[in-house]
Design a protein around this motif. Structure first.
Motif, short mmCIF file in Angstrom:
data_model
loop_
_atom_site.label_atom_id
_atom_site.label_comp_id
_atom_site.label_asym_id
_atom_site.label_seq_id
_atom_site.Cartn_x
_atom_site.Cartn_y
_atom_site.Cartn_z
N ARG A 11 -3.14 -0.03 -7.23
CA ARG A 11 -3.64 -1.16 -8.25
C ARG A 11 -3.90 -0.49 -9.44
NH1 ARG A 11 -5.79 -5.25 -10.50
NH2 ARG A 11 -7.34 -6.55 -9.28
N ILE A 12 -3.46 -1.17 -10.51
CA ILE A 12 -3.82 -0.93 -11.95
C ILE A 12 -4.70 -1.93 -12.62
CG2 ILE A 12 -1.87 0.88 -12.08
CD1 ILE A 12 -0.37 -1.49 -13.82
N PHE A 13 -5.18 -1.77 -13.87
CA PHE A 13 -5.87 -2.74 -14.61
C PHE A 13 -5.25 -3.14 -15.84
CE2 PHE A 13 -8.69 -0.76 -11.34
CZ PHE A 13 -8.93 -1.80 -10.82
N VAL A 52 9.10 6.84 -5.68
CA VAL A 52 9.18 5.15 -6.04
C VAL A 52 7.72 4.68 -5.85
CG1 VAL A 52 9.89 2.96 -5.75
CG2 VAL A 52 11.59 4.89 -5.53
N ILE A 53 6.93 4.39 -6.87
CA ILE A 53 5.75 3.62 -6.79
C ILE A 53 5.96 2.51 -7.28
CG2 ILE A 53 3.37 4.01 -7.34
CD1 ILE A 53 3.72 7.16 -7.71
N GLN A 54 5.04 1.34 -6.88
CA GLN A 54 4.96 -0.07 -7.59
C GLN A 54 3.41 -0.16 -7.97
OE1 GLN A 54 6.56 -2.64 -4.46
NE2 GLN A 54 8.50 -2.29 -5.15
N LEU A 55 3.30 -0.54 -9.00
CA LEU A 55 1.85 -0.73 -9.72
C LEU A 55 1.53 -2.14 -9.91
CD1 LEU A 55 2.69 2.04 -12.45
CD2 LEU A 55 1.36 2.29 -10.47
N SER A 56 0.51 -2.72 -9.48
CA SER A 56 0.26 -4.11 -9.67
C SER A 56 -1.25 -4.39 -10.24
CB SER A 56 0.07 -4.63 -8.16
OG SER A 56 -0.09 -6.00 -8.26
N GLU A 57 -1.23 -5.19 -11.01
CA GLU A 57 -2.71 -5.84 -11.53
C GLU A 57 -2.96 -6.97 -10.77
OE1 GLU A 57 -2.36 -5.01 -16.38
OE2 GLU A 57 -1.28 -6.82 -15.62
N HIS A 58 -2.45 -7.31 -9.90
CA HIS A 58 -2.58 -8.73 -9.10
C HIS A 58 -3.76 -8.24 -8.16
CE1 HIS A 58 0.54 -11.27 -9.90
NE2 HIS A 58 1.27 -10.10 -10.12
N HIS A 59 -4.92 -8.99 -8.26
CA HIS A 59 -6.04 -8.83 -7.26
C HIS A 59 -5.50 -8.98 -5.92
CE1 HIS A 59 -10.09 -8.91 -5.86
NE2 HIS A 59 -9.66 -10.07 -5.18
N ASP A 61 -3.49 -6.94 -4.04
CA ASP A 61 -2.23 -6.15 -3.84
C ASP A 61 -2.60 -5.02 -3.21
OD1 ASP A 61 -0.34 -8.41 -4.16
OD2 ASP A 61 0.27 -7.30 -6.17
N ALA A 62 -3.44 -4.36 -3.75
CA ALA A 62 -3.83 -2.92 -3.27
C ALA A 62 -5.34 -2.82 -3.93
CB ALA A 62 -2.97 -1.88 -3.82
N CYS A 63 -6.07 -1.72 -3.36
CA CYS A 63 -7.50 -1.42 -3.75
C CYS A 63 -7.26 -0.19 -4.44
CB CYS A 63 -8.26 -1.17 -2.45
SG CYS A 63 -8.64 -2.63 -1.65
N PRO A 64 -8.21 -0.28 -5.46
CA PRO A 64 -8.29 1.11 -6.34
C PRO A 64 -8.81 2.24 -5.50
CG PRO A 64 -9.52 -0.58 -7.40
CD PRO A 64 -8.87 -1.03 -6.07
N GLY A 65 -8.41 3.43 -5.85
CA GLY A 65 -8.74 4.77 -4.73
C GLY A 65 -7.88 5.09 -4.08
N ALA A 66 -6.61 4.72 -4.06
CA ALA A 66 -5.73 4.98 -3.04
C ALA A 66 -5.27 6.47 -3.44
CB ALA A 66 -4.42 4.25 -3.23
N SER A 67 -4.88 7.00 -2.48
CA SER A 67 -4.43 8.42 -2.46
C SER A 67 -2.88 8.69 -2.06
CB SER A 67 -5.22 9.46 -1.54
OG SER A 67 -5.04 10.80 -1.62
N LEU A 68 -2.24 9.16 -2.90
CA LEU A 68 -0.72 9.58 -2.55
C LEU A 68 -0.51 10.94 -2.47
CD1 LEU A 68 1.25 7.05 -4.62
CD2 LEU A 68 0.37 6.61 -2.43
#
Length: 124
Positions: A11-13, A52-59, A61-68
């Motif tokens: 998640r990105i903003f 490969v990483i996908q980045l999404s501004e869509h509410h 799609d993912a939660c902030p605070g993920a760990s890779l």
């Protein structure tokens, strides 16, 4: 049948801030960018080598605070290249030896996600 490595979605903003961090600082390349229309959130894919990483501004799609955890060859070289950039928002320290036989370099992104670059420690 084949099963391939997962592609994480983070998640990105803010697309501009994400580009500064992932492309300008970390050296990823933008593979593609998608929006459903004008004034819609961005969904984009970045890559560096096989990562490969996908980045999404869509509410949602993912939660902030993920760990890779991202395996690399040449962790010291990566750390030196990042430090040399003198990026205002990240000052990575040296890699840390872990008791499970790896060396790690942890970095946060501007959206609360954590990227841990690691490589196995060389055998003695």
């Amino acid at each position: 049948m084949n099963i391939y490595p997962p592609i994480p979605v983070l998640r990105i903003f803010d697309e501009e801030i994400a580009r500064r961090h992932y492309v300008d600082f970390l050296g990823f390349t933008v593979d593609w960018v998608h929006r459903f229309g004008e004034n819609f959130p961005v969904f984009m894919q970045v890559s560096r080598g096989d990562c490969v990483i996908q980045l999404s501004e869509h509410h949602g799609d993912a939660c902030p605070g993920a760990s890779l955890r991202i395996r690399v060859d040449g962790l010291d070289e990566l750390q030196r290249s990042l430090v040399q950039q003198d990026y205002k928002y990240a000052k990575p320290g040296p890699p840390v030896d872990k008791p499970w036989g790896e060396r790690e370099l942890g970095l946060g992104d501007p959206f609360g996600n954590r990227l841990t670059f690691f490589e196995p420690k060389a055998s003695a």
